[in-house]
Design an enzyme around this catalytic site. Structure first.
Site, short mmCIF file in Angstrom:
data_model
loop_
_atom_site.label_atom_id
_atom_site.label_comp_id
_atom_site.label_asym_id
_atom_site.label_seq_id
_atom_site.Cartn_x
_atom_site.Cartn_y
_atom_site.Cartn_z
N ASP A 91 0.86 -1.18 0.00
CA ASP A 91 0.00 0.00 0.00
C ASP A 91 0.90 1.24 0.00
OD1 ASP A 91 -2.03 -1.83 0.35
OD2 ASP A 91 -2.81 -0.93 2.19
N HIS A 148 4.80 -7.37 -0.09
CA HIS A 148 4.49 -8.67 -0.69
C HIS A 148 5.16 -8.80 -2.06
CE1 HIS A 148 1.17 -9.77 2.21
NE2 HIS A 148 1.38 -8.49 2.50
N SER A 253 8.44 3.37 5.37
CA SER A 253 9.57 3.63 4.48
C SER A 253 9.17 3.48 3.03
CB SER A 253 10.74 2.71 4.82
OG SER A 253 11.91 3.16 4.17
#
Length: 289
Positions: A91, A148, A253
């Site tokens: 995201d 992911h 980050s």
């Protein structure tokens, strides 16, 4: 001098590692009178959507770090199952995306940096991606902070590279040259039927640590480069399908993806700098050019 430039310049003077590790200890504290008010204040300040979390109640977390690396409910991030589809690994917001020009990646207007520096100074590795494609995704404080796989692959090697801990928000990327090649980072090399690709997890100010499912927390040792070659370890073959978790940040980050030209990455038309993305959504197609 603008506020953004002043903010960036002040970071040169801060004890970045001491500040980040100290606050990291606070974030790991399990006392309820410390963690619960901290978590609730953070949710309110950044308007975190807890309805997506596997544990929606703030007090259900053992520490602030446990909350920050929270898992989502099953099905909250469906992964595009297209056979040729490359998906977003996280995201966030796309900071920059596109062609790697003569071995250099765009950081912000007026700033770029080399693939070789990003990967830790290996010219042979850098040559693979010299004319390839890249995407840089910024994870804001409110985002889900697990990373992911954008594509299925077998882990070949990892390289922890020590460095600075500048903030990676828009203000700093616009004013600190070669930011992502200066900050602490973990470089993960994968191989796939479409060839190699790289995932780089970039540390930042207040990031207490980077973790992976196969090695746990990456702990700096004497601020030296640490390299592990998994391709040579038959006892630990790590195959990760598209959508599988490959890393997480203890505070926010940036993640950078690198693809060689032969992968034939074709970015979707609506995907560009400034585009919000969610883990699992289609970003591009591979190997159809």
């Amino acid at each position: 001098m603008s506020k953004a430039k002043t903010f960036a310049q002040l970071q040169y003077l801060l004890p970045q590692h001491l500040l980040s590790r100290t606050l990291g200890q606070v974030a790991s504290c399990e006392f309820s009178w410390v963690k619960n008010p901290l978590i609730k204040a953070f949710i309110k300040q950044y308007q975190v959507d807890m309805s997506e979390a596997a544990r929606p109640e703030p007090q259900a977390y053992t520490s602030f770090n446990d909350f920050f690396m929270r898992q989502l409910k099953a099905g909250a991030r469906p992964v595009d199952a297209g056979a040729h589809t490359l998906v977003s690994p996280a995201d966030g917001v796309i900071s920059q995306i596109g062609r790697i020009e003569d071995g250099r990646l765009l950081q912000a207007k007026g700033h770029d940096f080399s693939v070789e520096a990003l990967l830790g100074g290996n010219p042979a590795e850098a040559q693979t991606y010299r004319a390839g494609e890249f995407a840089t995704i910024y994870l804001s404080p409110r985002d889900y902070h697990r990373v992911h796989m954008p594509w299925g692959g077998r882990l070949q090697q990892t390289r922890y590279i020590p460095g600075r801990l500048f903030s990676v928000n828009q203000a700093t990327t616009a004013h600190v040259p070669s930011l992502f090649a200066r900050n602490e980072r973990l470089v993960c090399h994968f191989d796939s039927p479409q060839g190699p690709f790289v995932m780089v997890l970039v540390g930042a100010m207040i990031v207490a640590a980077i973790e992976t499912p196969w090695a746990g927390r990456v702990v700096p040792v004497n601020q030296s480069i640490q390299e592990t070659r998994y391709a040579q370890q038959e006892v630990q073959i790590i195959d990760l399908p598209k959508g599988a978790e490959m890393g997480r940040f203890c505070l926010g980050s940036t993640v950078i993806m690198l693809w060689p030209a032969k992968a034939q990455v074709q970015w979707q038309a609506h995907v560009q700098a400034g585009t919000p993305v969610r883990m699992g959504q289609a970003l591009a197609s591979l190997g159809q050019g």
